[in-house]
Scaffold this active site. Structure first.
Site, PDB file in Angstrom:
ATOM      1  CE1 TYR A  14      37.784  42.575  35.076  1.00  0.00           C
ATOM      2  CE2 TYR A  14      39.609  41.533  36.238  1.00  0.00           C
ATOM      3  CZ  TYR A  14      38.530  41.454  35.374  1.00  0.00           C
ATOM      4  OH  TYR A  14      38.220  40.254  34.809  1.00  0.00           O
ATOM      5  CE1 TYR A 142      35.010  36.918  35.006  1.00  0.00           C
ATOM      6  CE2 TYR A 142      36.438  34.992  35.166  1.00  0.00           C
ATOM      7  CZ  TYR A 142      36.207  36.290  34.736  1.00  0.00           C
ATOM      8  OH  TYR A 142      37.181  36.948  34.030  1.00  0.00           O
ATOM      9  CG  ASP A 242      35.275  27.433  33.902  1.00  0.00           C
ATOM     10  OD1 ASP A 242      36.431  27.090  34.240  1.00  0.00           O
ATOM     11  OD2 ASP A 242      34.975  28.600  33.598  1.00  0.00           O
ATOM     12  CE  LYS A 271      41.745  31.455  37.280  1.00  0.00           C
ATOM     13  NZ  LYS A 271      42.288  32.795  37.247  1.00  0.00           N
TER      14      LYS A 271
END
Ligand code: PMP
Length: 420
Positions: A14, A142, A242, A271
């Site tokens: 990003y 997201y 998710d 994660k």
């Protein structure tokens, strides 16, 4: 450290490759601390993109990786299996709801989301319901940066530029009812209408349970998930959760879905799964979903990443999941939640602040405008706390082992960032 090589040749996430924002040189990390090339240290208040929840370089995880590396670092998972994948499956099965028991390993969260979407489509295809070939998702959601995962993320979010390339899914307005407010039935109306109108084209609904992360930093009411489960059942639509950001304790429960006591048909994890050491994720399906896809042994699930179930990553993950039984993370997260709530309450009164919300080891100050990256770097270096605001959010997701005095440093830094 050759920062010139970094500046001239490395792309950071990003960020532009030309005139990039400043970066810190990291040389080592342990516990809550990252040590920098110039000798300074930063408290990692965002657990290195939310994964190093048990602290950096946990000896238990490192020992597992070291031990495994001397035996088998990698082998393809087609035609082979190995101890670390089996040991990790055993650990996960102890923690998962019994209904979710068919595990497909993937190498990143985004890929796990792609796998979950493909499972849902293959499930409907195997049932002869070929029209059910799209998914429904939430605005503000997201699910990752690969094309399939972007297509399921907020269409007005950070991926707008690619909209011409993305498969078209259905989107319902994001849940607005706050986690601890009184439930408002109207909150579920957009999703109910979407399913009433289009269920015959929808294979599954995907949602981040309770906490919408990178595109909204929104903490919403668990009743939404109970209504979603019921509506999916009524409309013959699968439900995908998710839990990549929320799984393994981040919201104060083992999984965020536990706040609602709702179990999906497919779940994505990542994660914290591998304790912030190696990349690993998984899409986990119910036996029913995987049975239908498998068509009595005639139907294969059509996915197979090169590094699927990498033994080093599986060994790290098995150790990371075992750590959840080795210390009282629940109590740590609960104390952190109370402290962050208390210390951030006053930020609500700041001129540029629109909202403050805290759940488990997640704290968000929503501001009208975040400071420039140079100003952010100045403030985080001054406080010795690593925070990385983006969008309109100054947020922290500290490791679960962060002591009280360090949490105080984190909330102080967040408040100074909110001042601008
Ligand atoms: N889903 C959610 C909810 C996430 O927060 C993320 C990462 N921030 C992803 C998917 C993508 O995971 P990865 O970055 O490992 O591809």
């Amino acid at each position: 450290m050759h920062t010139k090589i970094d500046r001239d040749h490395l792309w950071h996430p990003y960020a532009p490759a030309v005139n990039p924002p400043p970066v810190n040189g990291a040389v080592s990390a342990s516990g809550t601390h990252i040590r920098l090339a110039d000798g300074d240290e930063l408290i990692d208040a965002i657990s290195s993109w939310w994964c190093a929840a048990h602290g950096h370089n946990r000896p238990e995880i490192l020992a597992a990786v070291r031990g495994q590396s001397e035996k088998l670092s990698h082998v393809m998972f087609a035609g082979f299996t190995h101890g670390p994948a089996i040991a990790l499956a055993e650990e996960l099965l102890k923690k998962l709801p019994p209904r979710l028991n068919r595990i497909f390993f993937a190498d990143s969260g985004s890929v796990a989301v792609e796998c979950a979407a493909k499972m849902a489509i293959q499930y409907q295809f195997a049932r002869g319901l070929r029209k059910k070939s799209r998914l429904a998702a939430l605005r503000g959601g997201y699910h990752g940066d690969t094309i399939g995962a972007m297509a399921l993320s907020d269409p007005g979010g950070m991926h707008t530029i690619f909209s011409g390339l993305l498969p078209k899914h259905f989107f319902a307005d994001r849940p607005k009812c706050r986690f601890d407010a009184e439930w408002d039935d109207a909150d579920f109306s957009p999703m109910r209408k979407l399913l009433d109108d289009h269920a015959d084209e929808i294979a599954a609904v995907i949602a981040e349970p309770v906490f919408q992360g990178a595109n909204a930093m929104n903490i919403y009411h668990p009743e939404y998930l109970r209504q979603l489960r019921r509506a999916c059942d009524e409309h013959d639509v699968l439900l995908i959760f998710d839990e990549i950001a929320t799984g393994f304790g981040r919201t104060g429960k083992l999984f965020a879905m536990d706040h609602a006591e709702v179990v999906p048909d497919i779940m994505c994890i990542g994660k914290i799964l591998s304790g912030g050491v190696l990349t690993l994720a998984a899409a986990i399906a119910s036996e029913h979903v995987s049975d239908v896809i498998s068509e009595g042994g005639r139907g294969a699930f059509l996915h197979g990443p090169t590094f699927m179930a990498n033994p080093l990553a599986c060994a790290a993950a098995a150790a990371s999941v075992r750590l959840l039984d080795a210390y009282d993370w629940r109590n740590n997260v609960l104390s952190m939640e109370r402290q962050m709530r208390r210390e951030l309450a006053e930020a609500r009164d700041l001129a540029g602040v629109d909202d403050v919300r805290v759940l488990g080891a997640i704290a968000v100050i929503e501001v009208k405008k975040i400071p420039s990256s140079a100003r952010v770097m100045e403030i985080v270096r001054k406080h010795g706390v690593w925070l990385r605001p983006f969008g309109r959010w100054i947020y922290a997701m500290p490791p679960f082992i962060t002591p009280e005095d360090e949490v105080k440093l984190i909330t102080d830094a967040m408040k100074e960032l909110a001042h601008g």
